[in-house]
Write an enzyme that holds these catalytic residues in place. Structure first.
Site, PDB file in Angstrom:
ATOM      1  N   GLU A  14       0.870  -1.170   0.103  1.00 26.66           N
ATOM      2  CA  GLU A  14      -0.091   0.086   0.062  1.00 26.66           C
ATOM      3  C   GLU A  14       0.825   1.161  -0.006  1.00 26.66           C
ATOM      4  O   GLU A  14       2.142   1.333   0.607  1.00 26.66           O
ATOM      5  CB  GLU A  14      -0.826   0.145   1.200  1.00 26.66           C
ATOM      6  CG  GLU A  14      -1.799   1.252   1.454  1.00 26.66           C
ATOM      7  CD  GLU A  14      -2.650   1.540   0.320  1.00 26.66           C
ATOM      8  OE1 GLU A  14      -3.739   0.719  -0.066  1.00 26.66           O
ATOM      9  OE2 GLU A  14      -2.341   2.639  -0.332  1.00 26.66           O
ATOM     10  N   ASP A  41       5.293   0.789  -3.133  1.00 27.05           N
ATOM     11  CA  ASP A  41       4.621   0.425  -4.407  1.00 27.05           C
ATOM     12  C   ASP A  41       4.411  -0.729  -4.832  1.00 27.05           C
ATOM     13  O   ASP A  41       5.456  -1.882  -4.834  1.00 27.05           O
ATOM     14  CB  ASP A  41       5.326   1.259  -5.635  1.00 27.05           C
ATOM     15  CG  ASP A  41       4.801   1.051  -6.930  1.00 27.05           C
ATOM     16  OD1 ASP A  41       3.873   1.769  -7.196  1.00 27.05           O
ATOM     17  OD2 ASP A  41       5.211   0.001  -7.609  1.00 27.05           O
ATOM     18  N   ASP A  64      -6.785   1.343  -8.737  1.00 25.08           N
ATOM     19  CA  ASP A  64      -7.164   2.506  -9.317  1.00 25.08           C
ATOM     20  C   ASP A  64      -7.454   2.718 -10.618  1.00 25.08           C
ATOM     21  O   ASP A  64      -6.539   2.123 -11.316  1.00 25.08           O
ATOM     22  CB  ASP A  64      -6.283   3.582  -8.572  1.00 25.08           C
ATOM     23  CG  ASP A  64      -6.194   3.888  -7.222  1.00 25.08           C
ATOM     24  OD1 ASP A  64      -7.222   3.801  -6.606  1.00 25.08           O
ATOM     25  OD2 ASP A  64      -5.111   4.213  -6.616  1.00 25.08           O
ATOM     26  N   LYS A  68      -8.769   8.603 -17.381  1.00 25.42           N
ATOM     27  CA  LYS A  68      -8.394   9.363 -18.569  1.00 25.42           C
ATOM     28  C   LYS A  68      -7.333   8.672 -19.485  1.00 25.42           C
ATOM     29  O   LYS A  68      -6.497   8.172 -18.854  1.00 25.42           O
ATOM     30  CB  LYS A  68      -7.879  10.781 -18.091  1.00 25.42           C
ATOM     31  CG  LYS A  68      -8.998  11.572 -17.503  1.00 25.42           C
ATOM     32  CD  LYS A  68      -8.218  13.244 -16.862  1.00 25.42           C
ATOM     33  CE  LYS A  68      -9.251  13.992 -16.355  1.00 25.42           C
ATOM     34  NZ  LYS A  68      -8.834  14.823 -15.541  1.00 25.42           N
ATOM     35  N   ASP A 100     -14.894  -2.580 -10.717  1.00 24.31           N
ATOM     36  CA  ASP A 100     -16.203  -2.302 -10.946  1.00 24.31           C
ATOM     37  C   ASP A 100     -16.252  -1.165 -12.117  1.00 24.31           C
ATOM     38  O   ASP A 100     -17.255  -0.941 -12.456  1.00 24.31           O
ATOM     39  CB  ASP A 100     -16.796  -1.574  -9.733  1.00 24.31           C
ATOM     40  CG  ASP A 100     -16.008  -0.496  -9.250  1.00 24.31           C
ATOM     41  OD1 ASP A 100     -14.800  -0.503  -9.166  1.00 24.31           O
ATOM     42  OD2 ASP A 100     -16.664   0.713  -9.129  1.00 24.31           O
ATOM     43  N   THR A 135     -15.895  -4.372  -0.163  1.00 22.29           N
ATOM     44  CA  THR A 135     -15.335  -3.238   0.593  1.00 22.29           C
ATOM     45  C   THR A 135     -16.266  -2.096   0.087  1.00 22.29           C
ATOM     46  O   THR A 135     -17.165  -2.154  -0.478  1.00 22.29           O
ATOM     47  CB  THR A 135     -13.966  -3.073   0.029  1.00 22.29           C
ATOM     48  OG1 THR A 135     -13.793  -2.920  -1.327  1.00 22.29           O
ATOM     49  CG2 THR A 135     -12.919  -4.417   0.147  1.00 22.29           C
ATOM     50  N   TYR A 137     -15.247   0.196  -1.738  1.00 25.40           N
ATOM     51  CA  TYR A 137     -15.143   0.452  -3.225  1.00 25.40           C
ATOM     52  C   TYR A 137     -16.244  -0.345  -4.118  1.00 25.40           C
ATOM     53  O   TYR A 137     -16.794   0.042  -5.112  1.00 25.40           O
ATOM     54  CB  TYR A 137     -13.794   0.050  -3.709  1.00 25.40           C
ATOM     55  CG  TYR A 137     -12.753   0.938  -3.345  1.00 25.40           C
ATOM     56  CD1 TYR A 137     -12.526   2.483  -3.550  1.00 25.40           C
ATOM     57  CD2 TYR A 137     -12.003   0.638  -2.023  1.00 25.40           C
ATOM     58  CE1 TYR A 137     -11.596   3.321  -3.033  1.00 25.40           C
ATOM     59  CE2 TYR A 137     -11.084   1.713  -1.320  1.00 25.40           C
ATOM     60  CZ  TYR A 137     -11.156   2.947  -1.859  1.00 25.40           C
ATOM     61  OH  TYR A 137     -10.086   3.590  -1.080  1.00 25.40           O
ATOM     62  N   GLU A 138     -16.309  -1.729  -3.642  1.00 27.74           N
ATOM     63  CA  GLU A 138     -17.151  -2.505  -4.473  1.00 27.74           C
ATOM     64  C   GLU A 138     -18.816  -1.884  -4.170  1.00 27.74           C
ATOM     65  O   GLU A 138     -19.403  -1.930  -4.949  1.00 27.74           O
ATOM     66  CB  GLU A 138     -17.348  -3.925  -3.850  1.00 27.74           C
ATOM     67  CG  GLU A 138     -18.328  -4.708  -4.596  1.00 27.74           C
ATOM     68  CD  GLU A 138     -17.993  -6.220  -4.557  1.00 27.74           C
ATOM     69  OE1 GLU A 138     -17.190  -6.818  -3.757  1.00 27.74           O
ATOM     70  OE2 GLU A 138     -18.556  -7.140  -5.233  1.00 27.74           O
TER      71      GLU A 138
HETATM   72  C1  LIG Z   1      -9.668   1.718  -4.882  1.00 31.80           C
HETATM   73  S1  LIG Z   1      -8.365   1.368  -3.449  1.00 31.80           S
HETATM   74  C2  LIG Z   1      -8.997  -0.499  -3.358  1.00 31.80           C
HETATM   75  C3  LIG Z   1      -8.675  -0.853  -2.031  1.00 31.80           C
HETATM   76  C4  LIG Z   1      -9.032  -2.267  -1.697  1.00 31.80           C
HETATM   77  N1  LIG Z   1      -8.112  -3.328  -2.693  1.00 31.80           N
HETATM   78  C5  LIG Z   1     -10.204  -2.626  -1.674  1.00 31.80           C
HETATM   79  O1  LIG Z   1     -10.723  -3.649  -2.703  1.00 31.80           O
HETATM   80  O2  LIG Z   1     -10.954  -2.102  -1.037  1.00 31.80           O
HETATM   81  C6  LIG Z   1      -6.928   1.240  -4.253  1.00 31.80           C
HETATM   82  C7  LIG Z   1      -5.824   1.126  -3.158  1.00 31.80           C
HETATM   83  O3  LIG Z   1      -4.643   0.990  -3.928  1.00 31.80           O
HETATM   84  C8  LIG Z   1      -3.781   1.815  -3.337  1.00 31.80           C
HETATM   85  N2  LIG Z   1      -2.628   1.960  -4.184  1.00 31.80           N
HETATM   86  C9  LIG Z   1      -2.730   2.525  -5.321  1.00 31.80           C
HETATM   87  N3  LIG Z   1      -1.419   2.360  -6.301  1.00 31.80           N
HETATM   88  C10 LIG Z   1      -0.695   1.438  -5.497  1.00 31.80           C
HETATM   89  C11 LIG Z   1       0.522   1.205  -5.690  1.00 31.80           C
HETATM   90  N4  LIG Z   1       1.183   1.132  -6.809  1.00 31.80           N
HETATM   91  N5  LIG Z   1       0.815   0.071  -4.817  1.00 31.80           N
HETATM   92  C12 LIG Z   1       0.139  -0.070  -3.566  1.00 31.80           C
HETATM   93  N6  LIG Z   1      -0.873   0.269  -3.531  1.00 31.80           N
HETATM   94  C13 LIG Z   1      -1.453   1.124  -4.262  1.00 31.80           C
HETATM   95  C14 LIG Z   1      -4.404   3.192  -2.992  1.00 31.80           C
HETATM   96  O4  LIG Z   1      -3.780   3.889  -1.845  1.00 31.80           O
HETATM   97  C15 LIG Z   1      -5.611   2.817  -2.253  1.00 31.80           C
HETATM   98  O5  LIG Z   1      -5.686   2.315  -1.142  1.00 31.80           O
END
Ligand SMILES: C[S@@+](CC[C@H](N)C(=O)[O-])C[C@H]1O[C@@H](n2cnc3c(N)ncnc32)[C@H](O)[C@@H]1O
Length: 157
Positions: A14, A41, A64, A68, A100, A135, A137-138
């Site tokens: 994360e 990352d 994420d 765009k 989604d 979660t 997000y879903e």
């Molecule tokens: C849309 S959330 C989804 C979180 C979780 N997987 C869920 O299903 O609820 C995306 C998460 O990925 C993290 N994230 C984005 N890019 C990342 C990366 N390159 N490496 C690790 N985490 C990342 C963001 O900070 C965020 O917490």
């Protein structure tokens, strides 16, 4: 998910420190001790911190979407990352994905269906992974009328 699989060791990547803190709090409150959370990352961490063919499963749920077109290069799931995942998964290992956003789901499926080291386990969309909790997000995607797509790929020998 980790609490339900005591026999497995989990590594979570994360990049957002408050999310790491939140996750560590949930793990501590739940007494879950089979997870390492790295403020790293995910693409770089997977590539540099883990041995080849050492991962049984990789889960990328609701990554994420970067809507765009000029931001598509920031998408976690891309051909370079697919190569890294193919190297790190053990033969027969699984990569489970869910999103989604339909265009990102199609993007993921196109990349992985065309990858020589992956087999789409379900010849299309996978059934919803039962172990995956809903979660926020879903829930938000469903509330806004979007369909959640799951995918599962096996790393070929
Ligand atoms: C849309 S959330 C989804 C979180 C979780 N997987 C869920 O299903 O609820 C995306 C998460 O990925 C993290 N994230 C984005 N890019 C990342 C990366 N390159 N490496 C690790 N985490 C990342 C963001 O900070 C965020 O917490």
């Amino acid at each position: 998910m980790a609490a339900a699989r005591h026999d497995c060791d989990f590594i979570a990547f994360e990049v957002f420190a408050p999310a790491v803190a939140s996750t560590l709090g949930k793990l501590a409150r739940g007494g879950v001790d089979n997870v390492r959370v790295l403020l790293v990352d995910g693409a770089q961490g997977l590539a540099q911190l883990l041995d080849d063919e050492s991962v049984t499963e990789l889960w990328t749920f609701f990554a994420d979407p970067w809507h765009k077109a000029r931001h598509h290069k920031r998408r976690l799931v891309n051909p370079n990352f697919a190569d890294v995942v193919a190297a790190k998964l053990a033969p027969g290992g699984l990569w489970r994905l869910a999103t989604d956003w339909e265009d990102y789901a199609l993007w993921q499926r196109d990349i992985l269906d065309g990858h020589p080291r992956f087999r789409n386990v379900h010849d299309g969309w996978a059934p919803r992974f039962k172990a995956r909790p809903v979660t926020k997000y879903e829930a938000r995607g469903l509330a806004q009328g979007r369909t959640v797509h799951d995918l599962t790929y096996e790393r070929l020998p």
